[in-house]
Design a protein around this motif. Structure first.
Motif, short mmCIF file in Angstrom:
data_model
loop_
_atom_site.label_atom_id
_atom_site.label_comp_id
_atom_site.label_asym_id
_atom_site.label_seq_id
_atom_site.Cartn_x
_atom_site.Cartn_y
_atom_site.Cartn_z
N ALA A 1 -13.03 -8.04 8.28
CA ALA A 1 -12.63 -7.87 9.57
C ALA A 1 -12.91 -9.17 10.41
N ALA A 2 -12.26 -9.07 11.73
CA ALA A 2 -12.80 -10.02 12.69
C ALA A 2 -14.37 -9.88 12.99
N TYR A 3 -14.68 -11.15 13.24
CA TYR A 3 -16.18 -11.07 13.76
C TYR A 3 -16.61 -12.20 14.38
N GLN A 4 -17.78 -12.31 15.03
CA GLN A 4 -18.16 -13.76 15.74
C GLN A 4 -19.71 -14.03 15.23
N VAL A 5 -20.24 -15.21 15.58
CA VAL A 5 -21.44 -15.60 14.95
C VAL A 5 -22.10 -16.29 16.27
N ASP A 6 -23.24 -15.68 16.89
CA ASP A 6 -23.71 -16.06 17.83
C ASP A 6 -24.79 -17.32 17.77
N ILE A 7 -24.78 -18.26 18.41
CA ILE A 7 -25.72 -19.22 18.43
C ILE A 7 -26.26 -19.17 19.93
N ASP A 8 -27.71 -18.68 19.99
CA ASP A 8 -28.51 -18.58 21.09
C ASP A 8 -29.64 -19.78 21.50
N ALA A 9 -29.77 -20.50 20.35
CA ALA A 9 -30.60 -21.79 20.58
C ALA A 9 -30.46 -22.81 19.93
N THR A 10 -31.17 -23.42 19.28
CA THR A 10 -30.92 -24.66 18.36
C THR A 10 -30.13 -24.23 16.98
N ALA A 11 -29.27 -24.94 16.47
CA ALA A 11 -28.41 -24.80 15.20
C ALA A 11 -28.14 -26.23 14.72
N ALA A 12 -28.16 -26.19 13.40
CA ALA A 12 -27.57 -27.60 12.66
C ALA A 12 -26.95 -27.26 11.51
#
Length: 573
Positions: free
Chosen positions: A41-52
């Protein structure tokens, strides 16, 4: 390098290890896959701080289920060593924060993926570093929320960016170069340049509330009724303005420059964009189009050290100023009326006529820049001014390249060039070119040590402010010379940086090229020494170019000092 595949088993949080196959949050060494293998299904991935990550792939080849990478906070950041790849057209990035993709943003397959600043419920700035692929659509998520899409790299896109609201800003960073291969229509909102470049292949239309501002280069046929503003430096326009319709307004911010390099010019007989000078030391230059192709409406705010450089016809051209209509009419040598420029009611003859115009016949003196009509500004020391060196005081005119002078910090720095500028008092505007005399002791005890003569636009450091000498005039201890020889010489001491040296014991700025070096007697010598130019960063002191900008407390202090040295009361409030 490991591969980290999204499962979304717990929530939408990138930083939650439970959302990744094998339970490990990606690092800069990992390839990230956001696909449908674990979630159809459709979805989202949340980045709230630092990611790499080492790379990021969004979607599946041939897929059509929306997957959104959401930058969920102004402090959110994603650093990717390689590329961020959109594998299907339903893939999307939106939000705020910063994304740095070393390999750029790429779409694989047909259609077009999307990157939006802001979300349906939040605004903010989305700052993108990395080239953007041809088929990626850029835009804004919500027209009612203040959002900025900032680009930091070279990008080529084939879709217009929908900028339709006053809340929306497209910002082009200092190292960015954005090319749009279609027509761009900014109905409302802003395009801001921080030193980068924007190129629009099929024309750029600005609605009534739309604007372009900043520094850098815009290559486009600019149309419509919006505003173009040069601010905080130089803005260069390489395409025609208003020739395809519309009354675009041109504005030059305080101390800024607007360059038009197109041979097509500005406006037409039926379209005449206005030109507004907002401060002092503003420059408008259009020397490639020629006066035939320059159609301007009312020119407002032109005064003081503002300049207009417009290609003319020949050295026999003459000027005529109508003080009631506030118009300048330019005639060819045979009397043909070639162009009329209309100024606002505040303009006076002394402001409109440049200092290269003879009072008797008003002949335009041409420069070497394709026949430009231009004010000549004198901005340095008169001959005889004593400059401090490690060996003692020497006359400025005796200095040579390589000689050491002393800065206010006590450092000894070599002279890189000594400019020379001859001024004819017969032809020069006294207010703008004749010397300012600063009486001995006018600025403080033994400051200056003896009377100092400098040009009106030469800045001295007084109480922490770089003040142009002309702004210091109080008609008692600091006066404008009223009796000068038929010709005199100003000297320009240039170092490798913008410094303060001691002239008659007064901290005075060294030369920085904010004027036209071509007007110096020996400008060609500098061209030989520095064929690639010699950029110098300006000192970080506040600058007062006009008397109204001089702090009131400083004016009072100078008036009190005038009493101490017996120069009398100030005649200027």
């Amino acid at each position: 390098m490991a591969t980290r595949t999204w499962t979304g088993a717990s929530d939408n949080n990138w930083a939650n290890s439970a959302n990744w196959f094998e339970g490990a949050v990606p690092t800069s060494f990992d390839a990230v896959i956001l696909d449908h293998s674990k979630n159809a299904a459709a979805y989202q991935v949340d980045i709230d701080a630092t990611a790499a990550a080492a790379s990021v792939s969004i979607g599946v080849n041939g897929g059509s289920i929306p997957i959104t990478l959401l930058m969920n906070s102004s402090s959110a950041s994603l650093t990717v060593g390689g590329a961020i790849s959109f594998l299907d057209p339903a893939a999307m990035i939106e939000g705020q924060g910063a994304i740095n993709a070393g390999g750029g943003f790429n779409l694989w397959g047909s259609g077009s993926a999307t990157i939006l600043a802001g979300t349906a419920t939040t605004g903010g700035t989305l700052d993108l570093t990395g080239s953007i692929n041809f088929n990626i659509v850029l835009g804004f998520a919500n027209t009612n929320l203040a959002s900025t899409l900032k680009l930091e790299s070279t990008s080529l896109i084939n879709s217009a960016i929908a900028i339709s609201s006053a809340t929306q800003t497209l910002e082009i960073g200092a190292t960015a170069n954005l090319t749009i291969t279609t027509t761009e229509n900014v109905a409302n909102g802003a395009i801001k340049l921080d030193g980068g470049a924007l190129s629009v292949s099929s024309g750029l239309t600005l609605g009534a509330g739309a604007s372009i501002s900043g520094t850098g280069t815009v290559s486009a046929d600019i149309r419509g009724s919006g505003t173009v503003t040069a601010s905080n430096g130089a803005l260069t326009l390489t395409g025609p303005i208003g020739s395809a319709g519309g009354t675009t307004s041109l504005v030059i911010g305080d101390g800024s420059s607007l360059y038009l390099t197109s041979t097509y010019g500005i406006g037409s007989t039926s379209v005449a964009p206005t030109l507004t000078f907002q401060g002092t030391g503003d420059l408008f230059q259009a020397v490639n189009a020629g006066m035939y192709n320059i159609y301007l409406g009312t020119i407002s705010g032109f005064a003081g050290t503002d300049l207009m450089k417009i290609a003319s016809f020949g050295s026999g051209d003459t000027l005529s100023f109508d003080s009631s209509a506030h118009t300048v009419t330019i005639y060819t040598a045979d009397g043909y009326q070639s162009k009329v420029f209309t100024f606002d009611s505040a303009a006076t003859a002394s402001e409109v006529f440049n200092s290269s115009v003879t009072p008797g016949g008003n002949h335009v003196v041409q420069t070497t820049i394709n026949g430009v009509v231009v004010d000549v500004l004198s901005i340095c020391f008169m001959a005889g001014t004593m400059i401090r060196t490690p060996q003692g005081e020497v006359a400025v005119e005796t200095l040579q390249r390589g000689d050491l002078v002393v800065t206010i910090e006590g450092a000894a720095k070599p002279v890189s060039w000594l400019g020379k500028q001859t001024v004819s008092s017969r032809f020069a505007d006294p207010v703008r070119s004749w010397p300012i005399r600063i009486v001995a002791g006018a600025l403080g005890e033994n400051v200056p040590a003896r009377d100092l003569l400098v040009s009106p636009d030469h800045a001295l450091l007084v109480e922490g402010v770089l003040v142009h000498a002309g702004a210091l005039v109080n008609d008692t201890s600091i006066v404008r010379e009223t009796s000068v020889p038929a010709s005199f010489i100003y000297y320009h001491v240039e170092l490798d940086d913008h410094s303060l040296i001691l002239a008659e014991n007064v901290p005075a700025e060294t030369f920085i090229d904010n004027a036209d070096r071509l007007h110096f007697d020996n400008w060609a010598e500098h061209e030989v020494l520095y064929p690639a130019g010699k950029p110098i960063e300006e000192l970080p002191f506040p600058r007062a170019k006009a008397r109204r900008q001089v702090p009131v407390a400083l004016r009072h202090k100078l008036d009190e000092r005038a009493q101490v040295i017996g120069a009398g009361e100030s005649a200027v409030a």
